[in-house]
Design a protein around this motif. Structure first.
Motif, PDB file in Angstrom:
ATOM      1  N   SER A  51       4.654  -9.604  -0.861  1.00 40.63           N
ATOM      2  CA  SER A  51       3.741  -8.591  -0.327  1.00 40.63           C
ATOM      3  C   SER A  51       2.313  -9.126  -0.198  1.00 40.63           C
ATOM      4  O   SER A  51       1.441  -8.422   0.288  1.00 40.63           O
ATOM      5  CB  SER A  51       3.744  -7.354  -1.235  1.00 40.63           C
ATOM      6  N   ASP A 128      -3.118  -3.310  -4.796  1.00 45.56           N
ATOM      7  CA  ASP A 128      -2.066  -3.555  -3.800  1.00 45.56           C
ATOM      8  C   ASP A 128      -0.673  -3.374  -4.382  1.00 45.56           C
ATOM      9  O   ASP A 128       0.300  -3.256  -3.637  1.00 45.56           O
ATOM     10  CB  ASP A 128      -2.131  -5.016  -3.308  1.00 45.56           C
ATOM     11  N   ILE A 155       2.574  -1.277  -2.950  1.00 43.22           N
ATOM     12  CA  ILE A 155       3.921  -1.174  -3.513  1.00 43.22           C
ATOM     13  C   ILE A 155       3.846  -0.676  -4.952  1.00 43.22           C
ATOM     14  O   ILE A 155       2.967  -1.103  -5.721  1.00 43.22           O
ATOM     15  CB  ILE A 155       4.632  -2.533  -3.436  1.00 43.22           C
ATOM     16  N   GLN A 208       7.125   1.905  -1.252  1.00 42.99           N
ATOM     17  CA  GLN A 208       5.935   1.477  -0.521  1.00 42.99           C
ATOM     18  C   GLN A 208       5.237   2.730  -0.023  1.00 42.99           C
ATOM     19  O   GLN A 208       5.892   3.677   0.453  1.00 42.99           O
ATOM     20  CB  GLN A 208       6.299   0.568   0.653  1.00 42.99           C
TER      21      GLN A 208
END
Ligand code: SAH
Ligand code: MG
Length: 212
Positions: A51, A128, A155, A208
């Motif tokens: 990611s 993140d 995520i 997500q």
């Protein structure tokens, strides 16, 4: 069956000296043996890297096992903020991160996670990637807070969604079980999330945050 599928796959991987050191320190300190399962640790490294996350919030540090797995996926300028209730656990986690050469990534915030999260929001922190793995009654609350602290497309991973089988045992109606069932439904059904549940080990949820 001689081995469970989880054991079969775990034995294919070579010994990980950093994670073995964590397990030994947990045992020596008489801490609970509840680090994230080895396969999920590998998955966390994989997902952080895939990611391209640069900032991670971990809720529940224990001895630093998942902290090591998360930090391994970060780029050199990456950051991990880890929330832990107990000072003695945070000290051990910090020492283990340092022994693994990952100490510079992590900022431990000691105390109740809800209070630490409130402070992070005041600071304007954004992340993140999230790993929820602390007190189970608060998973629904932590999920809402993570969504508020998230960068676009962030995520969220959460451990122990099966509670050693209690989640799917209808006779169990305690507060942790009810909270986890609610959390699991939210991962599956909330329109803000794209969710997936993995049933290996003690269960892992992944989501997500949808970009509008
Ligand atoms: N993520 C770790 C395991 C965490 S075990 C790993 O896989 O390596 C759960 C941790 O959450 C314990 O260390 C416990 O002290 C911590 N914890 C429990 N309640 C908490 C709370 N309210 N706030 C912050 N941490 C909490
Ligand atoms: Mg866990």
């Amino acid at each position: 069956m001689a081995q469970s599928p989880d054991q079969y796959f775990d034995e294919l991987y070579k010994a990980d000296t950093d994670l073995e050191r964590v397990n030994a320190s947990i045992q020596a300190a008489g801490m609970p043996d509840i680090s994230v399962a080895p396969g999920y640790g590998r998955l966390l490294t994989f997902l952080v890297s895939l990611s391209k996350a640069r900032s991670i919030l971990e809720i529940g540090a224990l001895g630093g096992y998942s902290g090591i797995c998360l930090a391994r996926g970060l780029p050199t300028e990456g950051k991990l903020v880890s929330l832990e209730l107990r000072q003695e656990y945070a000290d051990i986690a910090k020492a283990n991160m340092a022994s693994s050469g990952l100490g510079h990534f992590v900022d431990y915030r000691v105390g109740d996670a809800s209070a630490s999260i409130a402070r992070l929001r005041e600071e304007g922190a954004r992340f993140d990637f999230f790993f929820i793995d602390a007190d189970k009654e608060n998973y629904p609350h932590y999920l809402e807070e993570c969504i508020l602290l998230a960068n676009e497309g962030a995520i969220i991973a959460a451990d122990n969604t099966l509670l050693r089988g209690k989640t799917i045992d209808e006779a169990r109606q305690g507060p942790s079980v009810l909270a986890i069932r609610h959390f699991n439904r939210t991962i599956a059904q909330d329109p803000r999330l794209t969710g997936v549940h993995l049933p290996a080990y003690d269960g892992l949820a992944l989501a997500q945050i949808r970009t509008i």
